[in-house]
Scaffold this motif. Sequence first.
Motif: not given
Length: 266
Positions: A28, A64, A117, A120, A149
């Motif tokens: 991030s 993430g 994330a 992902d 996301d």
Amino acid sequence: MTDAVLTTREGDIVSWTLNRPEARNPISEPDVIEALENAVADVNGDPSVRVAIVTGAGSAFSSGGNVKHMRDRAGMFGGSPADLRQGYRHGIQRIPLALYHCEVPTIAAVNGPAIGAGCDLSLMCDMRIASTAAVFAESFVKVGLVPGDGGAWFLPQAVGMARASEMAFTGDAIDAAKALEWGLVSQVTEPEELLGAARALAERVAVNPPQVLRMTKKLLREGRHQSLESLLELSAAMQSLAHHTADHHEAVGAMLDRRSPNFTGQ
């Protein structure tokens, strides 16, 4: 500060390594987002690259989002609801858009926990290999958030809606064996064998004509949302180009001559 993402190249295969092991490789942060975006742009502009591998430094693939920043409402997690919306749109959401439009096949070599994330991020790659140390968690509900996301788009396509719902609604982690059973990954290796297995898969892909690899990836992407009729039209157009490549003639000649082909990307 070290580079947020390390880029290395061996022949026609590029590797991108998330390089914040002390923080378990969050994605991030602005420098990580920019680095991944730039790495994809570099590959898209370099026709000699045929495959890209994504992995993490240290014991984790990626944690993430930065949970401390969430707590402190810092960085992309600060400001009003309108600010936060823009923070996501112009921040972490640039990663799925970049990887989705990466023109070469991508492989996630998931070396450890892939959380939120980070899970992902692995799903944004075309192929996934996990070490036995890997775990996957679509864990946004555990921190009172939704997948911000693109996970709600990527995860069902990997494991189906029922299993994606189980992962997203519980936030529970699954281990590498379960990920293999569910089709989230295609291989599981011992930790010390992971990068070798990812490299071996990349080499099996990279032996093929590079222009055709990029066109095939484009067709697979377009097939997710186009009608059959539209995809057939696009396939015919791309096939007409493929028939006129030197690599197509080399492939046919090598097959008939019973020899190994030599593809040049022409």
